[in-house]
Design an enzyme around this catalytic site. Sequence first.
Site, PDB file in Angstrom:
ATOM      1  N   GLY A  66       0.785  -1.222   0.000  1.00 31.48           N
ATOM      2  CA  GLY A  66       0.000   0.000   0.000  1.00 31.48           C
ATOM      3  C   GLY A  66       0.819   1.275   0.000  1.00 31.48           C
ATOM      4  N   ASN A  95      -0.191  -1.282   7.831  1.00 27.79           N
ATOM      5  CA  ASN A  95      -1.283  -0.841   6.971  1.00 27.79           C
ATOM      6  C   ASN A  95      -2.358  -1.929   6.818  1.00 27.79           C
ATOM      7  OD1 ASN A  95      -2.607   0.938   5.219  1.00 27.79           O
ATOM      8  ND2 ASN A  95      -1.577   0.090   3.421  1.00 27.79           N
ATOM      9  N   GLY A 100      46.253  -8.469 -28.269  1.00 32.50           N
ATOM     10  CA  GLY A 100      45.574  -9.085 -29.405  1.00 32.50           C
ATOM     11  C   GLY A 100      45.089 -10.464 -29.030  1.00 32.50           C
ATOM     12  N   SER A 115      44.558 -14.571 -28.874  1.00 28.61           N
ATOM     13  CA  SER A 115      45.474 -15.706 -28.799  1.00 28.61           C
ATOM     14  C   SER A 115      45.807 -16.150 -30.219  1.00 28.61           C
ATOM     15  CB  SER A 115      44.812 -16.856 -28.028  1.00 28.61           C
ATOM     16  OG  SER A 115      45.643 -17.993 -28.019  1.00 28.61           O
ATOM     17  N   ALA A 158      47.533 -14.353 -32.289  1.00 23.48           N
ATOM     18  CA  ALA A 158      47.664 -13.195 -33.178  1.00 23.48           C
ATOM     19  C   ALA A 158      49.115 -12.950 -33.585  1.00 23.48           C
ATOM     20  CB  ALA A 158      47.104 -11.944 -32.499  1.00 23.48           C
ATOM     21  N   SER A 166      53.551 -12.649 -29.018  1.00 23.30           N
ATOM     22  CA  SER A 166      54.818 -13.110 -28.437  1.00 23.30           C
ATOM     23  C   SER A 166      55.918 -13.191 -29.489  1.00 23.30           C
ATOM     24  CB  SER A 166      54.624 -14.475 -27.773  1.00 23.30           C
ATOM     25  OG  SER A 166      53.742 -14.377 -26.675  1.00 23.30           O
ATOM     26  N   SER A 172      45.260  -9.498 -22.766  1.00 22.25           N
ATOM     27  CA  SER A 172      44.689  -8.336 -22.063  1.00 22.25           C
ATOM     28  C   SER A 172      43.413  -7.866 -22.758  1.00 22.25           C
ATOM     29  CB  SER A 172      45.706  -7.204 -21.948  1.00 22.25           C
ATOM     30  OG  SER A 172      46.318  -6.889 -23.182  1.00 22.25           O
TER      31      SER A 172
END
Length: 634
Positions: A36, A165, A468, A470, A472, A475, A542
């Site tokens: 209410g 109430n 980038g 994996s 890419a 390394s 990352s």
Amino acid sequence: MAHASDMIAGDIEGYLKAHEHKGLLRFITCGSVDDGKSTLIGRLLFESKLLFEDQLAAIEADSKKYGTQGEEMDFALLVDGLAAEREQGITIDVAYRFFSTDKRKFIVADTPGHEQYTRNMVTGASTADAAILMVDARHGILTQTRRHSFLMSLIGIRHIVVAINKMDLVDYSKARFDQIVDEYRAFAKQLGLEDMTFIPLSALKGDNVIEHGHHMPWYHGPTLMGYLETVEVDEERLQHTPFRMPVQWVNRPHLDFRGFTGLIASGTVKPGDAIRVQPSGKTSHIKRIFTYDGDLEQAIAGQSVTLLLEDEIDISRGDVISGVDAPAETADQFETTLVWMHDQPLLPGRPYLMKLGTQSVSATVSQIKYQVNVNTLEHAAARQLDLNGIGVCTLSLSKPVAFDPYQENADTGGYILIDRMTNNTVGAGMLHFALRRSQNIHMQHVDIDKQARGIAKGQKPVLLWFTGLSGAGKSTIANRVEKKLHAAGQHTYLLDGDNVRHGLNRDLGFTDADRVENIRRVAEVARLMVDAGLIVLTAFISPFRSERRMARDLMEEGEFIEIFVDTPLEVAEERDPKGLYKKARRGELKNFTGIDSAYEAPEDPELHLQAAKLSTEEAADAVIALLRERQLIG
């Protein structure tokens, strides 16, 4: 004879003057669904006689269309403004309404009862002086009653009306009222709630809302309106607490005037008072209290003023001016309760922007100590907080700030967290206390600094951040760049994602939370290596922009170079040098970037390598060329 328009203008001017100097009470209504709340607010608006004829006509029409009270006016429709709410008979959003009586002005927030709208309830309660907790006399104390009571204790609402109430539906039974009062008192004791007033009422019939009525002669306490007109307002209480004024603006219109402008959060101040500026700790005395209407002999909580000091001391936006005898505390690590308000979960280690008063500072939740179950009040271990989650956490800041514990001063102890990438508000929190270790840990001065170490090595320290997917080629390219730098006589170190997980980060998995912590640790190590004067290369997926931004912010301007090794997913998956994509496609590797976990590509990297179109040698040469262009190597 006066024109009608002049008479109307006079009436409006008289009305505004009559209300100009009244005190203001902000309160919320909360409780279980269908207790209410909206009906009660609607009746308060109706009884205050501030509704226009067209509003009354619209509500009468809507009562016939949507109403649930038979032939009677459905007051809830004055508040439930959203179509979805009217059709379902529930409140979803926080609805704010204004009304007034001869004694006081009111702003009321009608907050939703569902658990999934916890953040809405917290938003509505954040500025409230008092709360009306609705309880259906038929159902008594329910889970949502307990939940909202916990949130009220968390936010620090000091004055609570437990409005029992629908007494008309239990034959106005005193025994039922007493039973609910006893049950709620026992529960409230666990939360430390003390200032409670219990009122039996019928929002629909009007009993004990404005007047007592004749159905409950056994009740001798105040009516709801009588309570609201007399309860203490927080602004009145804050005048008797220690002086605090967060500086919003340094006011320097000309060389002979230098003042500090802000809203007084608590306490009072007079010319001649001794003050302390936090977090610097510098002291001075008040020379003048300046306002647009002239100087003041005293300023109190709730007033916006400009303070002029006797001494020329360095004060900036975000500093807090305090009374010298009871100054604000300063710290950069805290225990805090945090309410998470975003669809994306809170992940420890992820950087956010914290806004505390007028201060803005970089902040990280370093640990979630536990999450609170708002239904049972149980504490549970948690690695992240999801939408509407509430947790007790450890909060770390990039620099010390001035604060008070939230229970002592909500203005200098309450804060919000803002997503640094989207600028969205994602969390709201209350500071409990400074962690003792933050007072005992200081930066040790050293005589040989980063510049000296770089000069000794004949180079400028810098961090090359390769990011980038994996596969890419991060390394491979980073390794080739390091070989070229080494051949040129540069001093380098390569931090590779896989290698780091064999040692420093061997305890981390591949959940989003673990990835955030993985990058946080690597960024801190990289910062130390740059400080040692090295050219540091990191090769990590990352995947999140926020963590790459965090790494960038750890470095000085020009020391962070983001290199996006951009290889299409299909190319990286075809290469799959470690067989990880095949495992991910078979469902054997969860949370793999590019498959079932997102990669957020850099938006403005210093170097964008279209790796699929370049040989390793060409990509490495592009990095070396950038370093030479920026005069980082010879």
